[in-house]
Design a protein around this motif. Sequence first.
Motif, PDB file in Angstrom:
ATOM      1  N   PHE A  53      16.079  -1.097  -1.933  1.00 60.62           N
ATOM      2  CA  PHE A  53      15.361  -1.910  -0.996  1.00 60.62           C
ATOM      3  C   PHE A  53      15.778  -3.284  -1.683  1.00 60.62           C
ATOM      4  O   PHE A  53      14.759  -4.070  -1.360  1.00 60.62           O
ATOM      5  CB  PHE A  53      14.066  -1.557  -0.995  1.00 60.62           C
ATOM      6  N   GLU A  54      16.669  -3.507  -2.489  1.00 65.39           N
ATOM      7  CA  GLU A  54      16.968  -4.729  -3.113  1.00 65.39           C
ATOM      8  C   GLU A  54      16.813  -5.815  -2.184  1.00 65.39           C
ATOM      9  O   GLU A  54      16.590  -6.999  -2.356  1.00 65.39           O
ATOM     10  CB  GLU A  54      18.054  -4.686  -3.921  1.00 65.39           C
TER      11      GLU A  54
ATOM     12  N   VAL B  75       0.716  -1.179  -0.031  1.00 66.53           N
ATOM     13  CA  VAL B  75      -0.230  -0.168  -0.044  1.00 66.53           C
ATOM     14  C   VAL B  75       0.927   1.311   0.030  1.00 66.53           C
ATOM     15  O   VAL B  75       2.210   1.012   0.206  1.00 66.53           O
ATOM     16  CB  VAL B  75      -1.021   0.015   1.188  1.00 66.53           C
ATOM     17  N   ARG B  76       0.348   2.560  -0.193  1.00 73.68           N
ATOM     18  CA  ARG B  76       1.008   3.813  -0.066  1.00 73.68           C
ATOM     19  C   ARG B  76       2.297   3.960  -0.893  1.00 73.68           C
ATOM     20  O   ARG B  76       3.135   4.400  -0.484  1.00 73.68           O
ATOM     21  CB  ARG B  76       1.194   4.136   1.364  1.00 73.68           C
ATOM     22  N   ARG B  77       2.254   3.116  -1.876  1.00 76.60           N
ATOM     23  CA  ARG B  77       3.035   3.204  -3.048  1.00 76.60           C
ATOM     24  C   ARG B  77       4.565   2.931  -2.265  1.00 76.60           C
ATOM     25  O   ARG B  77       5.723   3.211  -2.636  1.00 76.60           O
ATOM     26  CB  ARG B  77       3.302   4.560  -3.557  1.00 76.60           C
ATOM     27  N   SER B  78       4.566   1.911  -1.248  1.00 77.92           N
ATOM     28  CA  SER B  78       5.641   1.357  -0.750  1.00 77.92           C
ATOM     29  C   SER B  78       6.507   0.686  -1.533  1.00 77.92           C
ATOM     30  O   SER B  78       6.172   0.129  -2.508  1.00 77.92           O
ATOM     31  CB  SER B  78       5.292   0.565   0.389  1.00 77.92           C
ATOM     32  N   TYR B  79       7.786   0.582  -1.221  1.00 76.55           N
ATOM     33  CA  TYR B  79       8.712  -0.259  -1.927  1.00 76.55           C
ATOM     34  C   TYR B  79       8.907  -1.560  -1.263  1.00 76.55           C
ATOM     35  O   TYR B  79       9.425  -1.413  -0.083  1.00 76.55           O
ATOM     36  CB  TYR B  79      10.091   0.516  -2.252  1.00 76.55           C
ATOM     37  N   LEU B  80       8.364  -2.638  -1.887  1.00 76.44           N
ATOM     38  CA  LEU B  80       8.734  -3.981  -1.279  1.00 76.44           C
ATOM     39  C   LEU B  80      10.220  -4.061  -1.640  1.00 76.44           C
ATOM     40  O   LEU B  80      10.929  -4.464  -0.716  1.00 76.44           O
ATOM     41  CB  LEU B  80       7.919  -4.910  -2.108  1.00 76.44           C
TER      42      LEU B  80
ATOM     43  N   MET C 243       8.647  -8.867  -7.065  1.00 75.22           N
ATOM     44  CA  MET C 243       8.605  -7.395  -7.918  1.00 75.22           C
ATOM     45  C   MET C 243       9.026  -6.252  -7.087  1.00 75.22           C
ATOM     46  O   MET C 243       9.269  -6.455  -5.820  1.00 75.22           O
ATOM     47  CB  MET C 243       7.493  -7.487  -8.699  1.00 75.22           C
ATOM     48  N   SER C 244       8.789  -5.260  -7.721  1.00 72.73           N
ATOM     49  CA  SER C 244       9.021  -4.107  -6.649  1.00 72.73           C
ATOM     50  C   SER C 244       8.086  -3.760  -5.580  1.00 72.73           C
ATOM     51  O   SER C 244       8.524  -3.133  -4.540  1.00 72.73           O
ATOM     52  CB  SER C 244       9.504  -2.703  -7.594  1.00 72.73           C
ATOM     53  N   ASN C 245       6.971  -3.686  -6.043  1.00 67.70           N
ATOM     54  CA  ASN C 245       5.701  -3.494  -4.668  1.00 67.70           C
ATOM     55  C   ASN C 245       4.866  -4.539  -4.721  1.00 67.70           C
ATOM     56  O   ASN C 245       3.673  -4.375  -4.369  1.00 67.70           O
ATOM     57  CB  ASN C 245       5.071  -2.012  -5.459  1.00 67.70           C
TER      58      ASN C 245
ATOM     59  N   PHE D  57      14.613  -0.163  -6.431  1.00 66.33           N
ATOM     60  CA  PHE D  57      15.356   1.059  -5.979  1.00 66.33           C
ATOM     61  C   PHE D  57      14.504   2.446  -6.065  1.00 66.33           C
ATOM     62  O   PHE D  57      13.773   2.650  -7.016  1.00 66.33           O
ATOM     63  CB  PHE D  57      16.663   1.219  -6.724  1.00 66.33           C
ATOM     64  N   ASP D  58      14.329   3.265  -5.047  1.00 62.33           N
ATOM     65  CA  ASP D  58      13.510   4.476  -5.072  1.00 62.33           C
ATOM     66  C   ASP D  58      14.224   5.361  -5.591  1.00 62.33           C
ATOM     67  O   ASP D  58      15.259   6.052  -4.823  1.00 62.33           O
ATOM     68  CB  ASP D  58      13.078   4.690  -3.642  1.00 62.33           C
TER      69      ASP D  58
END
Length: 311
Positions: A42-43, A26-31, A70-72, A34-35
């Motif tokens: 966050f790799e 949620v909230r476009r968080s990065y699972l 994946m990323s999110n 790279f932000d």
Amino acid sequence: RDFCLSRGLGDVYKRQPYYHIISRCVRRSYLCGFDRLTKTSFEHRRQWIVDRVKYLASVFNIDVCSYAIMSNHYHLVLKVNETKDWSIHQVLIHWSSLCKLPFLCQKFMDKQLMTKAEMDMVLIMTNEFRERLMNISWFMKLLNQNIAFRANSEDNCKGHFFESRFKSQALLDESALLTCMAYVDLNPIRAAMARTPEASDYTSIQERIKNNNTDLLPFGNDDIPYSLSLYLQLVELTGRAVLESKRGSIPKELPDILERLNLNPDTWMDELTQFKTSGITAVGTVNQLKDFCQSVGKKWCSGIQLKPALE
């Protein structure tokens, strides 16, 4: 092949063994990933998920067929097994590796003298734990709670990290299973994160290629009665067709592989796109979906109208 989808069938994990799971932040968080905005990587969280999934699979009676981090969001294809032949001791050993045992269960494990009433209560709790150990909802709860806690601690924040409920789709036959596994394994390629399956980091197909002793559900047995080499060839050729940046054509021998897997080459690409459709909880043929709906007591089955001429 009359490939169809069904919506709104609810939790029926005991009735079907194979499921496609999607869990999104949620909230476009990065699972992971790279932000670029914060210049933060966050790799390392990808390995968190792989390690946690494998640990839970070793405790639950649930096998992992495929995954893609994946990323999110992430994808899993899981197989739910039965735990009816596990002894009380086995069930409590497995559950104790996840949660603290209740007092009476721990008393039983310590071989202390127990009354009949206490033993009856142990049996009731053990049966509950037995059910949980083959339940995807509990699997996902203990997976996402762990990752959310670690990510929030790292981000120094509170609140939800994942959406309140993961999405699941029942896979009703071998064709649906293999199609979904290919869809999951091709996610990084479709997102332009990798060019080839062997370069797709944190995916099951890369693990199968690099590691012969993988913990994933193996090919060539009763669960997945096809060779890994054929599956790799199928995924690679399908990937070439899916990616617009790759202009390679499908070789003539590919239809033979699809026919052997009971998949229609004319609808294979269409089938791959259906696993991202919102709200779909089962995948299979028209007749399989009708039987599935009847088994779970549902009269409404959206998706059958997709190809009524094939019924």
